[in-house]
Motif scaffolding. Sequence first.
Motif, short mmCIF file in Angstrom:
data_model
loop_
_atom_site.label_atom_id
_atom_site.label_comp_id
_atom_site.label_asym_id
_atom_site.label_seq_id
_atom_site.Cartn_x
_atom_site.Cartn_y
_atom_site.Cartn_z
N VAL A 1 98.99 -26.46 77.53
CA VAL A 1 100.29 -25.82 77.35
C VAL A 1 100.27 -24.96 76.09
O VAL A 1 100.77 -23.85 76.10
CB VAL A 1 101.41 -26.89 77.29
CG1 VAL A 1 102.73 -26.26 76.92
CG2 VAL A 1 101.52 -27.62 78.61
N GLY A 2 99.66 -25.51 75.02
CA GLY A 2 99.58 -24.74 73.78
C GLY A 2 98.75 -23.48 73.94
O GLY A 2 99.12 -22.42 73.44
N ALA A 3 97.64 -23.59 74.66
CA ALA A 3 96.79 -22.42 74.88
C ALA A 3 97.52 -21.36 75.70
O ALA A 3 97.40 -20.16 75.43
CB ALA A 3 95.49 -22.83 75.58
N LEU A 4 98.29 -21.79 76.70
CA LEU A 4 99.05 -20.84 77.50
C LEU A 4 100.12 -20.15 76.66
O LEU A 4 100.33 -18.94 76.76
CB LEU A 4 99.70 -21.53 78.70
CG LEU A 4 100.46 -20.63 79.66
CD1 LEU A 4 99.57 -19.52 80.21
CD2 LEU A 4 101.04 -21.44 80.80
N ALA A 5 100.78 -20.92 75.79
CA ALA A 5 101.78 -20.33 74.89
C ALA A 5 101.14 -19.30 73.97
O ALA A 5 101.70 -18.23 73.74
CB ALA A 5 102.47 -21.42 74.07
N LEU A 6 99.95 -19.61 73.47
CA LEU A 6 99.25 -18.65 72.62
C LEU A 6 98.81 -17.42 73.40
O LEU A 6 98.79 -16.32 72.87
CB LEU A 6 98.04 -19.32 71.95
CG LEU A 6 98.37 -20.32 70.85
CD1 LEU A 6 97.09 -21.02 70.39
CD2 LEU A 6 99.06 -19.64 69.68
N ALA A 7 98.44 -17.60 74.66
CA ALA A 7 98.00 -16.47 75.48
C ALA A 7 99.15 -15.54 75.86
O ALA A 7 98.95 -14.33 75.98
CB ALA A 7 97.29 -16.97 76.74
N VAL A 8 100.35 -16.09 76.03
CA VAL A 8 101.48 -15.25 76.44
C VAL A 8 102.13 -14.54 75.24
O VAL A 8 102.77 -13.50 75.41
CB VAL A 8 102.54 -16.07 77.24
CG1 VAL A 8 103.37 -16.96 76.35
CG2 VAL A 8 103.41 -15.14 78.06
N THR A 9 101.93 -15.05 74.05
CA THR A 9 102.58 -14.47 72.87
C THR A 9 102.26 -12.99 72.67
O THR A 9 103.18 -12.19 72.46
CB THR A 9 102.22 -15.29 71.61
OG1 THR A 9 102.67 -16.63 71.81
CG2 THR A 9 102.86 -14.72 70.37
N PRO A 10 100.98 -12.57 72.72
CA PRO A 10 100.72 -11.13 72.55
C PRO A 10 101.38 -10.28 73.63
O PRO A 10 101.83 -9.16 73.37
CB PRO A 10 99.20 -11.01 72.63
CG PRO A 10 98.67 -12.38 72.39
CD PRO A 10 99.74 -13.33 72.84
N ALA A 11 101.47 -10.82 74.84
CA ALA A 11 102.08 -10.05 75.93
C ALA A 11 103.57 -9.83 75.69
O ALA A 11 104.11 -8.78 76.03
CB ALA A 11 101.87 -10.79 77.25
N LEU A 12 104.22 -10.81 75.10
CA LEU A 12 105.66 -10.71 74.87
C LEU A 12 106.01 -9.87 73.66
O LEU A 12 107.16 -9.47 73.49
CB LEU A 12 106.26 -12.11 74.71
CG LEU A 12 106.20 -12.99 75.96
CD1 LEU A 12 106.71 -14.39 75.65
CD2 LEU A 12 106.96 -12.36 77.11
N SER A 13 105.01 -9.59 72.82
CA SER A 13 105.30 -8.83 71.60
C SER A 13 104.52 -7.52 71.50
O SER A 13 104.51 -6.89 70.46
CB SER A 13 104.99 -9.69 70.37
OG SER A 13 103.61 -10.01 70.34
N GLY A 14 103.88 -7.12 72.57
CA GLY A 14 103.05 -5.92 72.50
C GLY A 14 103.31 -4.94 73.62
O GLY A 14 104.42 -4.82 74.14
N HIS A 15 102.23 -4.25 74.01
CA HIS A 15 102.33 -3.19 75.02
C HIS A 15 102.86 -3.72 76.35
O HIS A 15 103.59 -3.00 77.04
CB HIS A 15 100.96 -2.55 75.25
CG HIS A 15 100.47 -1.76 74.08
ND1 HIS A 15 99.16 -1.78 73.70
CD2 HIS A 15 101.09 -0.95 73.21
CE1 HIS A 15 99.01 -0.99 72.65
NE2 HIS A 15 100.16 -0.48 72.32
N ALA A 16 102.49 -4.93 76.72
CA ALA A 16 102.89 -5.45 78.03
C ALA A 16 104.40 -5.52 78.17
O ALA A 16 104.96 -5.12 79.19
CB ALA A 16 102.26 -6.82 78.27
N ALA A 17 105.06 -6.02 77.15
CA ALA A 17 106.53 -6.14 77.20
C ALA A 17 107.22 -4.79 77.12
O ALA A 17 108.35 -4.64 77.56
CB ALA A 17 107.02 -7.04 76.06
N ALA A 18 106.52 -3.80 76.58
CA ALA A 18 107.11 -2.47 76.44
C ALA A 18 106.70 -1.52 77.57
O ALA A 18 107.01 -0.33 77.52
CB ALA A 18 106.68 -1.86 75.10
N ALA A 19 106.03 -2.04 78.57
CA ALA A 19 105.59 -1.20 79.68
C ALA A 19 106.79 -0.55 80.35
O ALA A 19 107.82 -1.20 80.55
CB ALA A 19 104.79 -2.02 80.69
N PRO A 20 106.68 0.73 80.73
CA PRO A 20 107.81 1.41 81.34
C PRO A 20 108.02 1.04 82.81
O PRO A 20 109.03 1.39 83.40
CB PRO A 20 107.43 2.89 81.21
CG PRO A 20 105.96 2.91 81.12
CD PRO A 20 105.55 1.62 80.47
#
Length: 178
Positions: free
Chosen positions: A1-20
Amino acid sequence: VGALALAVTPALSGHAAAAPRLVPLSIAADTLHVAGAGGWLGSLLLLAIVGVPLTFGATDRAGHGALATLVRAFSPVALACAAVTVATGVLSAWLHLPDFATLWTTRYGWLLLGKVALVLLVAGIGAYNWRRVAPALGEATGSTRLRRSARTELAIGGLVLLVTAILVATPTPLGELP
């Protein structure tokens, strides 16, 4: 669970979350990309710092055979993680690049091409390990070859992470469009 939380963090704060477009797909792809790369290079790191040193003082086949067993167990995991990393990387590139030409006409594209070249180099070394080094394991020479090639693979993997750090701080070409 911790590893998944760490893996999703960059997606939620980077290019992925800002995708148009297709933001949930972008976040899922980025999360799987980080998890796949972590599984690939992270397990190689563990093999290199825990498994390979087991053979340093080995003088018999059993000591070197243990490393061969570890490598045989590691290889399917590494291949699966590498496949996930590559597939999600291609998907992310499709989501973040407006067209193919932006690969060589933008800073983001050049960085991405550099990352791809380094990943291909790491994958090539991994293929060499899988096809040439792994069959020679069980003997001292095989263990020595694996030690050297794993270090090289990890060093280039570190360069991939460095380029990735620069890449995530660089605006995507879609971000530059009006």
